[in-house]
Design an enzyme around this catalytic site. Structure first.
Site, mmCIF file in Angstrom:
data_model
loop_
_atom_site.group_PDB
_atom_site.id
_atom_site.type_symbol
_atom_site.label_atom_id
_atom_site.label_comp_id
_atom_site.label_asym_id
_atom_site.label_seq_id
_atom_site.Cartn_x
_atom_site.Cartn_y
_atom_site.Cartn_z
ATOM 1 N N SER A 70 0.560 -1.273 0.048
ATOM 2 C CA SER A 70 0.057 0.045 -0.077
ATOM 3 C C SER A 70 0.744 1.308 -0.045
ATOM 4 O O SER A 70 0.174 2.328 -0.090
ATOM 5 C CB SER A 70 -1.027 -0.093 1.265
ATOM 6 N N TYR A 169 -10.555 2.166 5.478
ATOM 7 C CA TYR A 169 -9.765 1.867 4.597
ATOM 8 C C TYR A 169 -10.283 0.867 3.692
ATOM 9 O O TYR A 169 -10.819 -0.209 3.962
ATOM 10 C CB TYR A 169 -8.744 1.301 5.488
ATOM 11 N N SER A 170 -10.137 1.372 2.388
ATOM 12 C CA SER A 170 -10.653 0.385 1.209
ATOM 13 C C SER A 170 -9.734 0.307 0.174
ATOM 14 O O SER A 170 -9.585 1.436 -0.532
ATOM 15 C CB SER A 170 -12.039 0.846 0.995
ATOM 16 N N ASN A 171 -9.158 -0.583 -0.178
ATOM 17 C CA ASN A 171 -8.260 -0.603 -1.443
ATOM 18 C C ASN A 171 -9.212 -0.236 -2.807
ATOM 19 O O ASN A 171 -8.671 -0.116 -3.567
ATOM 20 C CB ASN A 171 -7.852 -2.155 -1.728
ATOM 21 N N GLY A 305 2.987 -0.968 4.058
ATOM 22 C CA GLY A 305 2.200 -1.773 2.842
ATOM 23 C C GLY A 305 2.205 -3.231 3.145
ATOM 24 O O GLY A 305 3.413 -3.874 3.692
#
Length: 350
Positions: A70, A169-171, A305
């Site tokens: 990330s 939190y969202s990819n 990440g």
């Protein structure tokens, strides 16, 4: 301050004193292998611990490459903010403006809310199988498209109803940001990151691999659990992560990138200021940038990440005089976060 330095080839190493203490701190990081670079003013220490590959005694190369997960988001957000600075889009543009018909309620979700994770969109990662589910291992060489992953996420309702009111939190947010970059520029987010950040900053160990499964050059081997043991997952198709986490890099390159970003070389001051604003009051995540307070009270900015077989962390003081980047290949018996946090505190505070 770090100890005096000696140059060996293209690398710089600390000798004795505090540098030896950094090595002992790195040796205490839990994992199969670890590599780190610490910068203090003009001084640089690089070190590694553990092994580069299970079943061998080969040391982790101090210039080794790893999947940075990330931390990719900071690169993506920087490109979006550069486009804002060029007047090609606005942070308060709606998702619908740039991706018409893609996201339900997209007219009420802004680019800013994608970058600071206040959109409320479901995280596509939560639709994927993870070890020890057998389906997970079929992902290793599979190619995914952003559209496919986005649709998997949008098959689920938002995690909250009103965008901008909560942090989640969202990819998925960054898959959409990557698609917006392409619609604005006519080039993929990976091409824009290469053109705007990797080449100008001379990040020779950094790539946006797309669908390439390989880690080229010196690198750490990464593993995931299976059948009570670990299997090598170094090779894998990073389209699984896409714009939310496909970056490959090195400790040197990530320190160089964050020094340039926080030093004002990549964004105008007002946009760098925007990047540091939390999405919700009291939060610690802005526009692709996070921060936390170290044990000695010094605040550091950067990101971390998780790329399944690799975990990476890169932080700098706001004035960039102190920086630390560390990557770990986890052993899946013990979470490395606590030991990494101790090493970051040591690097920043001592």
């Amino acid at each position: 301050m770090l100890a005096a330095l000696v140059t060996v080839g293209a690398l710089v190493f600390g000798m004795g004193g505090p540098a030896g203490e950094l090595q002992r701190g790195l040796d205490g990081v839990v994992g199969i292998g670890a590599v780190a670079e610490v910068r203090s003013g003009g001084e640089v220490w690089r070190g590694s611990s553990g092994v580069a590959e299970l079943g061998s005694s080969r040391k982790v190369p101090v210039n080794g490459r790893f999947r940075a997960g990330s931390i990719s988001k900071t690169f993506v957000a920087t490109v979006v903010l550069q486009l804002v600075g060029e007047g090609r889009l606005r942070l308060d543009d709606s998702v619908e403006r740039w991706l018409p018909g893609v996201v339900p309620n997209g007219a009420n979700i802004t680019v800013r809310q994608l970058l600071n994770h206040t959109s409320g969109l479901f995280d596509y990662k939560n639709t994927l199988s993870m070890p020890p589910n057998p389906e997970f291992y079929t992902y290793q060489y599979r190619t995914w498209t952003a559209a496919e992953q986005i649709q998997r996420a949008l098959a689920h309702p938002p995690v909250f109803d009103k965008p901008g009111t909560q942090f989640s939190y969202s990819n998925t947010n960054y898959l959409l940001a990557g698609e917006i970059i392409q619609n604005v520029t006519g080039r993929t987010y990976g091409e824009e990151i290469e053109r705007r950040l990797i080449r100008p900053l001379g990040l020779g160990g950094t790539t946006m691999p797309g669908t390439s499964t390989y880690l080229r050059g010196p690198h750490l081997h990464g593993y995931v659990p299976k059948d009570g043991g670990l299997i090598d997952f170094t090779e894998m198709n990073p389209s699984l992560f896409g714009a939310s986490g496909e970056l490959i890099s090195t400790t040197r390159d990530l320190n160089r990138f964050f020094a340039a970003l926080l030093g004002g070389r990549l964004l105008p001051a007002p946009l760098l200021h925007e990047m540091k604003q939390p999405g919700v009051e009291g939060g610690t995540y802005g526009l692709g940038l996070s921060w936390h307070r170290t044990a000695c009270g010094v605040e550091v900015y950067g990101n971390d990440g998780d790329a399944l077989a690799y975990q990476a962390y890169s932080y700098a003081t706001e004035d960039t005089r102190r920086q630390v980047t560390i990557a770990v290949t986890p052993n899946f018996r013990t979470n490395p976060d606590e030991s990494v946090e101790a090493f970051v505190d040591q690097a920043i505070c001592d």
